[in-house]
Design a protein around this motif. Structure first.
Motif, PDB file in Angstrom:
ATOM      1  N   ALA A   3      12.498  98.980 -86.425  1.00  0.00           N
ATOM      2  CA  ALA A   3      12.970 100.129 -85.646  1.00  0.00           C
ATOM      3  C   ALA A   3      13.471 101.217 -86.584  1.00  0.00           C
ATOM      4  N   HIS A   4      13.172 102.452 -86.220  1.00  0.00           N
ATOM      5  CA  HIS A   4      13.650 103.614 -86.963  1.00  0.00           C
ATOM      6  C   HIS A   4      14.708 104.313 -86.110  1.00  0.00           C
ATOM      7  N   ILE A   5      15.899 104.414 -86.647  1.00  0.00           N
ATOM      8  CA  ILE A   5      17.019 104.960 -85.885  1.00  0.00           C
ATOM      9  C   ILE A   5      16.787 106.431 -85.541  1.00  0.00           C
ATOM     10  N   MET A   6      16.966 106.759 -84.273  1.00  0.00           N
ATOM     11  CA  MET A   6      16.952 108.149 -83.845  1.00  0.00           C
ATOM     12  C   MET A   6      18.389 108.667 -83.723  1.00  0.00           C
ATOM     13  N   LYS A   7      19.248 107.861 -83.089  1.00  0.00           N
ATOM     14  CA  LYS A   7      20.672 108.209 -83.041  1.00  0.00           C
ATOM     15  C   LYS A   7      21.474 106.992 -82.597  1.00  0.00           C
ATOM     16  N   LYS A   8      22.736 107.002 -82.969  1.00  0.00           N
ATOM     17  CA  LYS A   8      23.655 105.952 -82.562  1.00  0.00           C
ATOM     18  C   LYS A   8      24.267 106.354 -81.229  1.00  0.00           C
ATOM     19  N   LEU A   9      24.349 105.409 -80.307  1.00  0.00           N
ATOM     20  CA  LEU A   9      24.848 105.694 -78.967  1.00  0.00           C
ATOM     21  C   LEU A   9      26.288 105.231 -78.822  1.00  0.00           C
ATOM     22  N   PRO A  10      27.035 105.879 -77.926  1.00  0.00           N
ATOM     23  CA  PRO A  10      28.398 105.391 -77.652  1.00  0.00           C
ATOM     24  C   PRO A  10      28.339 103.946 -77.187  1.00  0.00           C
ATOM     25  N   ALA A  11      29.212 103.131 -77.710  1.00  0.00           N
ATOM     26  CA  ALA A  11      29.174 101.698 -77.387  1.00  0.00           C
ATOM     27  C   ALA A  11      29.779 101.431 -76.020  1.00  0.00           C
ATOM     28  N   PRO A  12      28.969 100.952 -75.060  1.00  0.00           N
ATOM     29  CA  PRO A  12      29.519 100.668 -73.741  1.00  0.00           C
ATOM     30  C   PRO A  12      30.414  99.439 -73.746  1.00  0.00           C
ATOM     31  N   THR A  13      30.355  98.668 -74.833  1.00  0.00           N
ATOM     32  CA  THR A  13      31.181  97.470 -74.896  1.00  0.00           C
ATOM     33  C   THR A  13      32.645  97.806 -75.104  1.00  0.00           C
ATOM     34  N   GLU A  14      32.937  99.014 -75.647  1.00  0.00           N
ATOM     35  CA  GLU A  14      34.328  99.371 -75.836  1.00  0.00           C
ATOM     36  C   GLU A  14      35.005  99.499 -74.475  1.00  0.00           C
ATOM     37  N   GLY A  15      36.108  98.778 -74.303  1.00  0.00           N
ATOM     38  CA  GLY A  15      36.830  98.858 -73.045  1.00  0.00           C
ATOM     39  C   GLY A  15      36.289  97.947 -71.973  1.00  0.00           C
ATOM     40  N   LEU A  16      35.194  97.191 -72.235  1.00  0.00           N
ATOM     41  CA  LEU A  16      34.606  96.351 -71.207  1.00  0.00           C
ATOM     42  C   LEU A  16      35.237  94.974 -71.134  1.00  0.00           C
ATOM     43  N   ALA A  45      25.453 101.302 -93.223  1.00  0.00           N
ATOM     44  CA  ALA A  45      26.891 101.119 -93.437  1.00  0.00           C
ATOM     45  C   ALA A  45      27.689 101.489 -92.200  1.00  0.00           C
ATOM     46  N   ALA A  46      27.083 102.313 -91.329  1.00  0.00           N
ATOM     47  CA  ALA A  46      27.803 102.757 -90.144  1.00  0.00           C
ATOM     48  C   ALA A  46      27.596 101.826 -88.960  1.00  0.00           C
ATOM     49  N   LEU A  47      26.696 100.838 -89.094  1.00  0.00           N
ATOM     50  CA  LEU A  47      26.392  99.958 -87.975  1.00  0.00           C
ATOM     51  C   LEU A  47      27.208  98.683 -88.051  1.00  0.00           C
ATOM     52  N   LYS A  48      27.564  98.185 -86.871  1.00  0.00           N
ATOM     53  CA  LYS A  48      28.244  96.895 -86.794  1.00  0.00           C
ATOM     54  C   LYS A  48      27.689  96.139 -85.599  1.00  0.00           C
ATOM     55  N   ILE A  49      27.949  94.849 -85.562  1.00  0.00           N
ATOM     56  CA  ILE A  49      27.446  94.022 -84.474  1.00  0.00           C
ATOM     57  C   ILE A  49      27.976  94.547 -83.139  1.00  0.00           C
ATOM     58  N   GLY A  50      27.077  94.696 -82.172  1.00  0.00           N
ATOM     59  CA  GLY A  50      27.455  95.217 -80.863  1.00  0.00           C
ATOM     60  C   GLY A  50      27.108  96.676 -80.672  1.00  0.00           C
ATOM     61  N   ASP A  51      26.808  97.406 -81.772  1.00  0.00           N
ATOM     62  CA  ASP A  51      26.450  98.815 -81.656  1.00  0.00           C
ATOM     63  C   ASP A  51      25.126  98.979 -80.921  1.00  0.00           C
ATOM     64  N   ARG A  52      24.978 100.104 -80.228  1.00  0.00           N
ATOM     65  CA  ARG A  52      23.738 100.441 -79.527  1.00  0.00           C
ATOM     66  C   ARG A  52      23.117 101.662 -80.185  1.00  0.00           C
ATOM     67  N   ILE A  53      21.806 101.625 -80.375  1.00  0.00           N
ATOM     68  CA  ILE A  53      21.109 102.749 -80.989  1.00  0.00           C
ATOM     69  C   ILE A  53      19.870 103.083 -80.176  1.00  0.00           C
ATOM     70  N   LEU A  54      19.493 104.334 -80.194  1.00  0.00           N
ATOM     71  CA  LEU A  54      18.198 104.744 -79.664  1.00  0.00           C
ATOM     72  C   LEU A  54      17.248 104.722 -80.847  1.00  0.00           C
ATOM     73  N   ALA A  55      16.126 104.007 -80.719  1.00  0.00           N
ATOM     74  CA  ALA A  55      15.253 103.800 -81.864  1.00  0.00           C
ATOM     75  C   ALA A  55      13.794 103.929 -81.481  1.00  0.00           C
ATOM     76  N   ARG A  56      12.994 104.328 -82.452  1.00  0.00           N
ATOM     77  CA  ARG A  56      11.538 104.349 -82.318  1.00  0.00           C
ATOM     78  C   ARG A  56      11.029 103.066 -82.959  1.00  0.00           C
TER      79      ARG A  56
END
Length: 763
Positions: free
Chosen positions: A143-156, A122-133
């Motif tokens: 993929a198993h989510i390890m953590k959600k990463l700050p989206a570099p697309t914001e502001g790009l 529910a917290a994911l949206k298109i364009g999000d970046r995650i670190l995954a195993r």
């Protein structure tokens, strides 16, 4: 993720096959160090291993760096993924960095929810970046989510600026992003151009590189392009979807198993700038004080069938998105603007809702059929209203108004929530430039159509309940206790009471607003009531619609632009045996609900609720940019405004009759210290006693209007109409009672979603 035991290889320099087997079977990152340790290598053997790994990489057997290898064509055990698609509530991603030597496409990786963790689908949206195993399962990847990463697309997406030394900087167009980014590669872009950029390296210090030049940032088309990019709205149809749309458009319209309603003088009443026509209405007196009515809705389910390419793309989009200069449709234009649209004078496939209405406005019977209709006329709201007012209306229009008055009597008895929520309308000229921004006028014509649509939506929900069929409900829950307690505390600051022991109904709020006679106080109470409301959503469980004061409610009337309505149509097709003969074209055979629809109804409802919120945010952001552009030539003028939100750092105000939220920082309110009273939603000067409260009306001077971000800034004025001298950089407020440290995010300005919108398009 369950860990499988890693097979420990025998000591000695491994073969190529052994290295590949070890990399693929390991349950963690495998680099040169891990391989050497696993095989018990020492000294010269480690040097030989380094050469072996280099040879294997050159031969195309493995890929990666010495600290993390993976099989060529595979995915590293742990890597950064980018979410590219969300289907039926499931998220799919590709490796964020994918540059295979053979040019192979990136694998589509299904993201598995992290059980017991904070990161959920529910917290994911298109364009999000995650670190995954990542792991390969049954020929596919998950993929198993390890953590959600700050989206570099914001502001790009931003505008190129050059400093005095000629160095490029990317000025963001997202008002939530405060700082400009250094540009490492201009990519041919020039100063002042709107561009798309991406990180130039892994470190933020590397800056960004321009990947696409979009042109003039203040060109009419740019505002909607910014919103489409920022919110990740799909706006290009895949070739497979377009090809299937062409096939569907050629389906013959047969009267077999369809009711012929072409003799009815049915009309579609829509906005003058409507791009598609979902619905048309007809009514006639029944001779007993009541009416017989038909609400005809475009039969989209006949053309968009479950499991096909059209269906997959429509589900992904969830809804159409409307901007002043364009629409991003849920369906390809050949369907949305032509074949499915109820166009004047042309036979069209429709789902017909027949209702019988008593003299008291009660629905006494309903019937659903698939039909063929021929629209007698498409009329703009304003034109329909003019004909009624001038006594030049057709018999059908007169009947529609008379039927509405009967329905309206029942609606008044139901007493839905009534909030005065004006809707801004941006009108463009032939060159796409702003001609006018005004509040859309609320006419009886809007109310007529809206009441017919509500009637059909209720009828659809109850008809499916009668058959114990699956229903995608439009849910608006009763306000929660926490919000009601906050409202109670707020009303006490006005000397008013709210008893929490009673049943909370829309009537309670309506009576509360009617009891307030002073206009500024009424605006404050209305803002408080609005903050109390929950956000409407779609779901398979019936929780009622609080705002409309209805026990059962579904969306049935706009299947061209909303996927929820399409699902309701499919359920009606199944429940009332309305399936048509199988098409001869190469299309999925059924037009009712598929097994997947039934199984995934909860996930689908969640997904389309998200796409609806995404569309609302994108549309609102675009209107904000148009308003800021419209006002950019009026900086320095004074406007009548109303405070829409108060926080410890200042308050937000909107220009009456125009809109556009602007910030007034607390530091600009003068030398006094202001304490933030969260309960009363006020800033109160400790020495002067001057207060700024939500709902207050006051005159403010426009200090800044940024068309690129949509941000406005206002300057407060003293009693003589002169700007108040800013206090400086010292702390300007104290909290009342225990401080509450709340993180402030620009863009989240305490504006709850609307409950009762104008017209039929937002129900």
């Amino acid at each position: 993720m369950s860990k499988r035991p890693t097979k420990r290889p025998p000591p000695g320099l491994p073969t190529r096959e052994q290295v590949l087997e070890f990399i693929q079977s390991a349950d963690s990152i495998v680099g040169k160090r891990e391989i050497g340790k696993a095989f018990g290598l020492k000294g010269q053997e480690k040097i030989a291993l380094k050469k072996l790994l280099k040879d294997m990489a050159e031969e195309g057997l493995i890929d990666g760096k010495r600290t993390a290898y993976h099989r060529m064509g595979g995915v590293p055990k742990v890597t950064v993924l980018k979410v590219m698609d969300i289907e039926d509530g499931e998220a799919f991603a590709i490796p964020d960095a994918w540059e295979p030597d053979d040019g192979a496409p990136p694998p589509r990786i299904r993201i598995i929810e992290k059980k017991g963790g904070k990161v959920r689908h529910a917290a994911l949206k298109i364009g999000d970046r995650i670190l995954a195993r990542n792991e390969e399962v049954g020929g596919g990847w998950q993929a198993h989510i390890m953590k959600k990463l700050p989206a570099p697309t914001e502001g790009l997406m931003g505008v190129v600026e050059l400093d005095g030394a000629g160095k490029g900087w990317l000025a963001p167009v997202d008002k939530r992003v405060r700082d400009s980014s250094p540009i490492a590669d201009l990519g041919g872009a020039e100063e002042g151009q709107l561009v798309m950029a991406e990180p130039a390296g892994r470190s933020p210090r590397a800056g960004v590189k321009v990947v696409e030049v979009l042109g003039d940032p203040l060109a009419p088309k740019s505002f909607s392009l910014i919103a489409i990019s920022k919110h990740g709205i799909p706006n290009i149809f895949p070739e497979s979807t377009l090809a299937e749309a062409e096939l569907a458009a050629k389906l013959p319209l047969s009267d077999e198993k369809r009711e012929d309603l072409r003799h009815l003088p049915i009309v579609a009443i829509d906005p003058s700038d409507a791009r598609d026509h979902d619905d048309a209405i007809w009514a006639e007196p029944d001779g007993e004080g009541g009416f017989k009515a038909v609400i005809a809705i475009a039969d989209v389910s006949f053309y968009v069938r479950p499991g096909g390419a059209l269906d997959r793309e429509a589900r992904k989009r969830g809804n159409s998105v409307y901007f002043p200069d364009r629409v991003v449709p849920m369906l390809p234009e050949i369907l949305s603007a032509d074949v499915c649209s109820l166009r004047q004078g042309e036979g069209r496939a429709a789902m017909a809702c027949h209702v019988t209405i008593s003299s008291t406005g009660k629905i006494t019977s309903t019937r659903f059929t698939r039909a063929i209709v021929k629209i007698d006329e498409v009329i703009a709201y304003e034109e329909a209203q003019r004909r009624i007012d001038d006594k030049h209306a057709s018999e059908n229009l007169q009947n529609l108004w008379a039927c509405w008055k009967v329905l309206d009597a029942a609606q008044t008895a139901r007493d839905p929530l009534e909030l005065d929520l004006p809707e801004r309308r941006v009108m463009l000229d032939d060159q796409g430039k702003i001609a006018e921004i005004a509040v859309r006028e609320r006419l009886d014509a809007h109310r007529v159509v809206e009441e017919f649509m509500i009637t059909a939506n209720v009828a659809a929900a109850k008809a499916l309940e009668k058959k114990t069929a699956p229903v995608v409900y439009r849910v608006h829950e009763t306000p929660g206790r926490e919000k009601l307690v906050a409202l109670k505390d707020y009303l006490e600051t006005f000397g008013k009471k709210l008893a929490l022991g009673q049943v909370i109904t829309p009537s309670l709020f309506n009576r509360m607003l009617k009891d307030v006679t002073e206009e500024s106080e009424k605006a404050q109470v209305m803002e408080a009531v609005l903050r109390t409301q929950t956000q409407a959503y779609y779901g398979p469980a019936n929780m009622g619609h609080f705002g409309l004061s209805l026990a059962s409610y579904a969306h049935f009337t706009s299947p061209i632009r909303r996927y929820a309505d399409l699902l309701v149509h499919r359920a009606l097709v199944d429940s009332y045996q309305l399936e048509q003969p199988k098409p001869k074209a190469d299309l999925p055979p059924q037009s009712g609900l598929s097994d997947k629809d039934r199984e995934d109804l909860g996930q689908i409802s969640d997904a389309i609720s998200k796409t609806e919120r995404r569309a609302m945010e994108a549309e609102r952001d675009t209107i904000d940019r148009y308003v800021a552009a419209w006002l950019s030539g009026r900086v320095g003028e004074t406007f009548k405004t109303r405070i829409t939100g108060v926080q410890s750092f200042g308050f937000f105000a909107t220009i009456e009759g125009l809109g556009g939220d602007g910030l007034v920082p607390v530091s600009t309110l003068g030398s006094d210290y202001f304490r933030y009273d969260e309960t009363a939603q006020s800033l109160v000067g400790e020495r002067s006693g001057v207060s700024y409260s939500s709902g207050d009306r006051l005159e403010l001077r426009l200090g800044e209007a940024n068309a690129l971000t949509g941000a406005l800034k206002f300057v407060p004025l003293d009693s003589d109409g002169n700007p108040i001298e800013p206090r400086g950089n010292r702390s300007a407020f104290h909290h009342k009672g225990k401080p509450k440290h709340k993180k402030y995010t620009k863009g989240k300005r305490g504006r709850p979603g609307n409950i009762r919108h104008q017209g039929k398009k937002k129900r």
